[in-house]
Design a protein around this motif. Structure first.
Motif, PDB file in Angstrom:
ATOM      1  N   LEU A 263     -32.708 -24.907 -30.130  1.00 49.54           N
ATOM      2  CA  LEU A 263     -31.474 -25.186 -29.387  1.00 49.54           C
ATOM      3  C   LEU A 263     -31.112 -26.668 -29.500  1.00 49.54           C
ATOM      4  CD1 LEU A 263     -29.324 -24.069 -27.464  1.00 49.54           C
ATOM      5  CD2 LEU A 263     -30.843 -24.597 -25.546  1.00 49.54           C
ATOM      6  N   HIS A 264     -32.122 -27.500 -29.405  1.00 51.00           N
ATOM      7  CA  HIS A 264     -31.882 -28.944 -29.522  1.00 51.00           C
ATOM      8  C   HIS A 264     -31.338 -29.287 -30.913  1.00 51.00           C
ATOM      9  CE1 HIS A 264     -32.367 -33.264 -29.173  1.00 51.00           C
ATOM     10  NE2 HIS A 264     -33.083 -33.253 -30.293  1.00 51.00           N
TER      11      HIS A 264
ATOM     12  N   PRO B 171     -29.696 -37.221 -39.481  1.00 53.12           N
ATOM     13  CA  PRO B 171     -30.640 -38.047 -40.271  1.00 53.12           C
ATOM     14  C   PRO B 171     -31.967 -38.267 -39.545  1.00 53.12           C
ATOM     15  CG  PRO B 171     -28.429 -38.985 -40.362  1.00 53.12           C
ATOM     16  CD  PRO B 171     -28.386 -37.893 -39.336  1.00 53.12           C
ATOM     17  N   ALA B 172     -31.899 -38.434 -38.250  1.00 57.47           N
ATOM     18  CA  ALA B 172     -33.149 -38.628 -37.501  1.00 57.47           C
ATOM     19  C   ALA B 172     -34.001 -37.361 -37.520  1.00 57.47           C
ATOM     20  CB  ALA B 172     -32.833 -39.041 -36.068  1.00 57.47           C
ATOM     21  N   VAL B 173     -33.335 -36.204 -37.416  1.00 53.53           N
ATOM     22  CA  VAL B 173     -34.070 -34.936 -37.482  1.00 53.53           C
ATOM     23  C   VAL B 173     -34.753 -34.795 -38.840  1.00 53.53           C
ATOM     24  CG1 VAL B 173     -33.765 -32.431 -37.646  1.00 53.53           C
ATOM     25  CG2 VAL B 173     -32.660 -33.700 -35.789  1.00 53.53           C
ATOM     26  N   GLU B 174     -34.037 -35.146 -39.887  1.00 55.85           N
ATOM     27  CA  GLU B 174     -34.595 -34.934 -41.227  1.00 55.85           C
ATOM     28  C   GLU B 174     -35.759 -35.868 -41.508  1.00 55.85           C
ATOM     29  OE1 GLU B 174     -31.350 -32.512 -43.639  1.00 55.85           O
ATOM     30  OE2 GLU B 174     -31.223 -34.684 -43.995  1.00 55.85           O
ATOM     31  N   LYS B 175     -35.818 -36.970 -40.795  1.00 57.87           N
ATOM     32  CA  LYS B 175     -36.986 -37.850 -40.927  1.00 57.87           C
ATOM     33  C   LYS B 175     -38.233 -37.208 -40.314  1.00 57.87           C
ATOM     34  CE  LYS B 175     -34.648 -42.306 -41.213  1.00 57.87           C
ATOM     35  NZ  LYS B 175     -34.301 -43.560 -40.526  1.00 57.87           N
ATOM     36  N   CYS B 176     -38.030 -36.146 -39.553  1.00 56.50           N
ATOM     37  CA  CYS B 176     -39.163 -35.443 -38.939  1.00 56.50           C
ATOM     38  C   CYS B 176     -39.682 -34.321 -39.848  1.00 56.50           C
ATOM     39  CB  CYS B 176     -38.750 -34.844 -37.598  1.00 56.50           C
ATOM     40  SG  CYS B 176     -38.091 -36.051 -36.431  1.00 56.50           S
ATOM     41  N   GLY B 177     -39.174 -34.239 -41.066  1.00 55.52           N
ATOM     42  CA  GLY B 177     -39.629 -33.183 -41.963  1.00 55.52           C
ATOM     43  C   GLY B 177     -38.921 -31.877 -41.735  1.00 55.52           C
ATOM     44  N   VAL B 178     -37.669 -31.935 -41.309  1.00 53.56           N
ATOM     45  CA  VAL B 178     -36.851 -30.742 -41.093  1.00 53.56           C
ATOM     46  C   VAL B 178     -35.601 -30.874 -41.957  1.00 53.56           C
ATOM     47  CG1 VAL B 178     -35.555 -29.367 -39.420  1.00 53.56           C
ATOM     48  CG2 VAL B 178     -37.663 -30.517 -38.716  1.00 53.56           C
ATOM     49  N   THR B 179     -35.398 -29.938 -42.862  1.00 52.77           N
ATOM     50  CA  THR B 179     -34.195 -29.946 -43.675  1.00 52.77           C
ATOM     51  C   THR B 179     -33.083 -29.212 -42.941  1.00 52.77           C
ATOM     52  OG1 THR B 179     -35.391 -30.038 -45.758  1.00 52.77           O
ATOM     53  CG2 THR B 179     -33.153 -29.150 -45.840  1.00 52.77           C
ATOM     54  N   CYS B 180     -31.950 -29.884 -42.799  1.00 56.07           N
ATOM     55  CA  CYS B 180     -30.795 -29.262 -42.150  1.00 56.07           C
ATOM     56  C   CYS B 180     -29.874 -28.714 -43.236  1.00 56.07           C
ATOM     57  CB  CYS B 180     -30.053 -30.290 -41.291  1.00 56.07           C
ATOM     58  SG  CYS B 180     -31.082 -31.035 -40.013  1.00 56.07           S
ATOM     59  N   VAL B 181     -29.548 -27.438 -43.126  1.00 56.66           N
ATOM     60  CA  VAL B 181     -28.739 -26.778 -44.143  1.00 56.66           C
ATOM     61  C   VAL B 181     -27.358 -27.425 -44.191  1.00 56.66           C
ATOM     62  CG1 VAL B 181     -27.691 -24.583 -44.842  1.00 56.66           C
ATOM     63  CG2 VAL B 181     -29.970 -24.626 -43.813  1.00 56.66           C
ATOM     64  N   GLY B 182     -26.898 -27.699 -45.394  1.00 57.21           N
ATOM     65  CA  GLY B 182     -25.556 -28.229 -45.575  1.00 57.21           C
ATOM     66  C   GLY B 182     -25.465 -29.731 -45.444  1.00 57.21           C
ATOM     67  N   HIS B 183     -26.580 -30.382 -45.277  1.00 61.57           N
ATOM     68  CA  HIS B 183     -26.542 -31.839 -45.154  1.00 61.57           C
ATOM     69  C   HIS B 183     -27.256 -32.491 -46.337  1.00 61.57           C
ATOM     70  CE1 HIS B 183     -24.871 -32.190 -41.089  1.00 61.57           C
ATOM     71  NE2 HIS B 183     -25.439 -31.026 -40.911  1.00 61.57           N
TER      72      HIS B 183
ATOM     73  N   GLY C 211     -26.437 -30.727 -34.308  1.00 59.64           N
ATOM     74  CA  GLY C 211     -25.718 -30.379 -35.526  1.00 59.64           C
ATOM     75  C   GLY C 211     -26.593 -30.028 -36.703  1.00 59.64           C
ATOM     76  N   CYS C 212     -27.821 -29.631 -36.433  1.00 59.07           N
ATOM     77  CA  CYS C 212     -28.740 -29.281 -37.522  1.00 59.07           C
ATOM     78  C   CYS C 212     -29.066 -27.800 -37.473  1.00 59.07           C
ATOM     79  CB  CYS C 212     -30.033 -30.090 -37.409  1.00 59.07           C
ATOM     80  SG  CYS C 212     -31.298 -29.581 -38.607  1.00 59.07           S
ATOM     81  N   GLU C 213     -28.752 -27.106 -38.557  1.00 60.31           N
ATOM     82  CA  GLU C 213     -29.233 -25.733 -38.729  1.00 60.31           C
ATOM     83  C   GLU C 213     -30.430 -25.811 -39.662  1.00 60.31           C
ATOM     84  OE1 GLU C 213     -26.526 -23.055 -40.642  1.00 60.31           O
ATOM     85  OE2 GLU C 213     -28.012 -21.464 -40.757  1.00 60.31           O
ATOM     86  N   PRO C 214     -31.622 -25.654 -39.143  1.00 58.04           N
ATOM     87  CA  PRO C 214     -32.796 -25.856 -40.008  1.00 58.04           C
ATOM     88  C   PRO C 214     -32.896 -24.792 -41.087  1.00 58.04           C
ATOM     89  CG  PRO C 214     -33.463 -24.996 -37.872  1.00 58.04           C
ATOM     90  CD  PRO C 214     -32.003 -25.295 -37.772  1.00 58.04           C
ATOM     91  N   LYS C 215     -33.373 -25.214 -42.229  1.00 54.71           N
ATOM     92  CA  LYS C 215     -33.569 -24.290 -43.349  1.00 54.71           C
ATOM     93  C   LYS C 215     -34.490 -23.158 -42.919  1.00 54.71           C
ATOM     94  CE  LYS C 215     -35.427 -24.155 -48.043  1.00 54.71           C
ATOM     95  NZ  LYS C 215     -36.147 -24.909 -49.086  1.00 54.71           N
ATOM     96  N   LYS C 216     -34.119 -21.928 -43.314  1.00 57.92           N
ATOM     97  CA  LYS C 216     -34.906 -20.763 -42.903  1.00 57.92           C
ATOM     98  C   LYS C 216     -35.976 -20.452 -43.946  1.00 57.92           C
ATOM     99  CE  LYS C 216     -31.009 -18.596 -40.533  1.00 57.92           C
ATOM    100  NZ  LYS C 216     -29.950 -17.582 -40.641  1.00 57.92           N
ATOM    101  N   PRO C 217     -37.090 -19.902 -43.498  1.00 55.28           N
ATOM    102  CA  PRO C 217     -38.074 -19.419 -44.474  1.00 55.28           C
ATOM    103  C   PRO C 217     -37.569 -18.151 -45.149  1.00 55.28           C
ATOM    104  CG  PRO C 217     -38.774 -18.876 -42.253  1.00 55.28           C
ATOM    105  CD  PRO C 217     -37.529 -19.703 -42.118  1.00 55.28           C
ATOM    106  N   ALA C 218     -38.202 -17.767 -46.232  1.00 55.91           N
ATOM    107  CA  ALA C 218     -37.719 -16.625 -47.011  1.00 55.91           C
ATOM    108  C   ALA C 218     -37.879 -15.301 -46.283  1.00 55.91           C
ATOM    109  CB  ALA C 218     -38.464 -16.577 -48.343  1.00 55.91           C
TER     110      ALA C 218
END
Lengths: 87, 290
Positions: free
Chosen positions: A33-34, A75-87, A39-46
């Motif tokens: 939810l956070h 950008p701060a989220v992605e520094k945590c090792g989370v890929t946001c889809v579309g960014h 504005g981050c939709e995290p990449k989903k596993p297969a």
């Protein structure tokens, strides 16, 4: 000891008293939810969902959520090792 | 480069009694499909653990490579042994809030936790999660935990199947052979001493388990077809270091670098644990290759 027990009982009563219950506190639901809120939709596993992988991982000592929960932009989220889809 | 003063233990004994699937299930797994218990022909790709205590992960990496090769996948992906090691180490803290888990230590891993961790969390491709053999390997990452993305991108290994190989009525030698002729890669754990470090290709016939320089190690069985010895795979070989550590060079037997020959009587009396991989989830690994 008795006074401590009484105090704890009073506290328990206060926390479980009438009124609406707090929303579910599953840490993975809350983290997802956070991420959505920043504005981050995290990449989903297969073959599963992000939340499910998060839950399973946390049962195994992984998926520390502190970094992403403290991040307030993509950008701060992605520094945590989370890929946001579309960014 | 001087030989290391001591060998960091990479194999840790299981800290709890575990009922593994047994190799006895092979009796219902169909007849052998290889003429002899020799997987040397299927061994591809260098696996090197450097000075990281990831031998269990390195073995699983080899086992996955061998299984895919032995079962008809011409260009199998190399999974990351380091990832397997890292999830195995993290699994030691299962049940603890990840936020409270102490920093990982490079002190080896239990086979149980690596294998169950792989089933639970998957395995990463080496291209995405560097091993010491990877061009972008960074020794500073020895104790870093897999990130959320690392786990999200991992292969789903819920269908990974493995079992424990026990001595049984036939003895461990015949049990290992029974697994290998069914195309199941086998790994063994044993204590290795400074004499093993200095091995230059001769058959190892003695290991001093009181050697303070030694430690627990996990290796693969590449060829169990000979009467006198088994050929074991190892993860110490790299140009230069391999020579310094006394790894056998190519010899008259035309064995590849980085393997040992160990006498069966020694092996039979010193094996601490023995496991085999029965099935690697093919489709998803194949998808990942594509």
């Amino acid at each position: 000891m008795r006074s401590l027990s009484v105090a704890l009982a009073a506290l328990a009563l206060a926390c479980s008293g009438p009124g609406p219950k707090p929303p579910g506190t599953d840490p993975c639901d809350a983290a997802y939810l956070h991420l959505d809120q920043v504005g981050c939709e995290p990449k989903k596993p297969a073959s599963s969902s992000w939340v499910e992988v998060c839950r399973v991982s946390r049962l195994s000592g992984l998926f520390d959520l502190r970094c992403m929960n403290a991040a307030d932009n993509v950008p701060a989220v992605e520094k945590c090792g989370v890929t946001c889809v579309g960014h | 480069m001087p030989r290391p003063a001591s060998f960091p233990t990479g194999y840790l004994r299981d800290d709890e009694k575990t009922e593994y699937p047994s190799h006895y299930q092979l009796l219902s797994a169909g007849p052998p499909t290889l003429q002899k218990a020799d997987h040397l022909f299927a061994r591809k790709g260098l696996i090197w653990q450097a000075d990281v205590g990831m031998c269990v992960g390195a073995w699983l990496k080899r086992a996955v490579q061998l299984w895919l090769e032995l079962n008809g996948h011409a260009a199998p992906a190399m999974i990351s042994g380091k990832f397997a090691y890292d999830i195995g180490r993290s699994m030691a803290y299962a049940g603890m809030e990840p936020e409270n888990v102490p920093p990982l230590r490079d002190a080896g891993s239990q086979v149980r936790l690596v294998l169950v961790g792989a089933q639970r969390l998957g395995l990463a491709d080496e291209a995405h999660y560097p091993d010491p053999t990877s061009p972008d390997w960074n020794p500073a990452n020895v104790n870093r935990r897999p990130s959320p993305d690392d786990i999200i991108n991992a292969y789903d290994m819920r269908d990974l199947e493995f079992y424990e190989v026990s001595r049984g009525a036939w003895g461990i030698r015949e049990s290992i052979r029974a697994c290998m002729v069914r195309r199941h890669p086998v790994g063994i754990a044993l204590f290795v001493d400074s004499g093993v470090f200095a091995n230059e290709g001769e058959i190892v016939t003695d290991i001093n388990e009181s050697d303070p320089s030694g430690g627990g190690h996990m290796v693969g069985v590449l060829d169990a077809s000979h009467d006198e010895y088994a050929v074991l795979d190892n993860w110490w070989d790299n140009p230069g270091l391999g020579i310094e550590w006394g790894m056998p060079l190519p010899n008259a037997l035309d064995l590849p670098r980085g393997v040992w020959r160990v006498a069966w009587p020694l092996l039979e009396s010193r094996i601490k644990a023995c496991f085999a991989v029965e099935a690697v989830p093919l489709q998803r690994a194949a998808d990942a290759i594509a």
